[in-house]
Structure formats: structure tokens, C-alpha cells
Design an enzyme around this catalytic site. Structure first.
Site, mmCIF file in Angstrom:
data_model
loop_
_atom_site.group_PDB
_atom_site.id
_atom_site.type_symbol
_atom_site.label_atom_id
_atom_site.label_comp_id
_atom_site.label_asym_id
_atom_site.label_seq_id
_atom_site.Cartn_x
_atom_site.Cartn_y
_atom_site.Cartn_z
ATOM 1 N N ASP A 132 17.062 66.026 80.442
ATOM 2 C CA ASP A 132 17.226 64.879 81.363
ATOM 3 C C ASP A 132 16.855 64.596 82.820
ATOM 4 O OD1 ASP A 132 17.300 63.178 78.617
ATOM 5 O OD2 ASP A 132 18.917 62.500 78.611
ATOM 6 N N ASP A 146 11.630 58.939 78.006
ATOM 7 C CA ASP A 146 12.268 57.888 77.783
ATOM 8 C C ASP A 146 10.992 56.784 78.577
ATOM 9 O OD1 ASP A 146 13.595 59.341 76.859
ATOM 10 O OD2 ASP A 146 15.105 59.600 78.193
#
Length: 203
Positions: A132, A146
């Protein structure tokens, strides 16, 4: 030409399988390329401002689900994600609606993007940590996969609320194809009561 009884009046639509699979493939590539770039360009745990405090790049490794949810349940999340991917692929071979195909393509690409990390990144197969690196104010750190999942969820909710179905039909189409009893009675001609018996006078 009048349709047979019980047959929908809406025309058949082509399957949108290639749209789902093609968009999913593009999203996976985009997701993995941005993760490779993030690992090379960023230092773990050290944020970099892009647009002031509005958007920052902040590299972390997430053992949980999207937006750092479910941390510590990596193996279970991998199994669940794998099942979801199978269900999406199965639905991809049936979908006939283009908006639904776009939604499923984004959902499949996002799910597979993070699933690739689960299987091929440290600390091991099935329990790998997801990369991330995107951060907004008061929001968990996320990645391109995402974004695909979130966008797909919003699009699916919108399509469902507006009555669009994966088979290409709408609620209004089904209402037209199968009229109510009142609509059928209104469309059926009735004999005027003043006309009398048509056989009268022939007896």
C-alpha cells in the site's frame, strides 16, 4: 411479430466476458507496476507529499484486507478472496450488460491485484503482505487494486438501485414483458352489453 407467451420482449444481448477479463487484466498490470515503482522509489514508513496534505505517498506492507482491515487474518483473507475471484469469473461468462461488465472487471482486477501479493510476496505463499502506498487525509493507506474494488462496489450499488441486471435487462423491461392482470384486461376488447346476442333472430 408477437412474442410467444412467457417469452421476454427484450432482445438478446451479447455476452461481455471479454470486457470483464480484459479490464481485469489491465487493472492487474497497472496495480502491479505501481507497486513495483512504489517499492523502488519510496522508503518504508517515510511519507512523501505530492499535493500538500491532500495526497501523500506512504509505503507500508499490509497483512490485512483492503484499507488495512482484518490485519492478522491473512490466510483466511486469501481463501475468501480466492473464492470471490472464482465467483466473479463464473459471473463473467454470463454477464450481458456493459456497465455490469465494467464493474465486474474492476472488481476482478482489484481482487486479483491484491491476491497476487498474497501468493507471491513475503513472508510466504498465501500469507504475503500487500503493498500500500497512497494516502489521503483521515483515510487508511491504499493502492490501485483497492481503488478498483471500491469503484466496482459503488458502481454495482448504483446499478442495483437503478434496476439494471447483469443479464442486460432492467426492472422496467420485465414489467413490459409481463404485464399485470389489470393491464391485460384493459387491453382485451369487450363486447358491448347493448349489442345483444349475435345469434338472436336466427333461431
Amino acid at each position: 411479430m408477437q412474442a410467444e407467451a412467457g417469452t421476454p420482449l427484450t432482445p438478446s444481448r451479447p455476452r461481455r466476458t471479454l470486457v470483464v477479463l480484459g479490464l481485469a487484466a489491465l487493472w492487474i498490470v497497472l496495480d502491479q507496476l505501481t507497486k513495483v515503482w512504489a517499492e523502488r522509489a519510496l522508503t518504508l514508513g517515510e511519507p512523501v507529499q505530492v499535493v500538500g496534505d491532500l495526497l501523500r505517498l506512504h509505503l507500508i506492507y499490509n497483512s490485512g484486507a483492503a484499507f488495512s482491515l482484518g490485519t492478522g487474518s491473512t490466510g483466511v483473507l486469501t481463501v475468501v478472496a480466492s473464492i470471490i475471484v472464482v465467483l466473479i469469473v463464473w459471473q463473467a461468462f454470463k454477464v450481458r450488460s456493459l456497465p455490469w461488465a465494467v464493474a465486474l472487471g474492476l472488481l476482478l482486477g482489484g481482487a486479483l491485484g491484491n491476491l497476487v501479493d498474497r501468493f507471491f510476496r513475503a513472508p510466504g505463499v498465501g500469507v504475503g503482505h500487500v503493498v500500500d502506498f497512497l494516502r489521503l487525509p483521515n483515510f487508511p493507506i491504499f493502492n490501485v487494486a483497492d481503488i478498483g474494488v471500491t469503484t466496482a462496489a459503488c458502481l454495482i450499488a448504483l446499478l442495483a438501485l437503478r434496476g439494471f441486471h447483469p443479464d442486460g435487462t432492467r426492472d422496467s423491461d420485465k414489467a413490459e414483458a409481463y404485464p399485470t392482470r389489470e393491464e391485460q384486461d384493459a387491453a382485451t376488447p369487450h363486447t358491448s352489453p347493448t349489442q345483444g346476442d349475435p345469434t338472436e333472430g336466427t333461431r
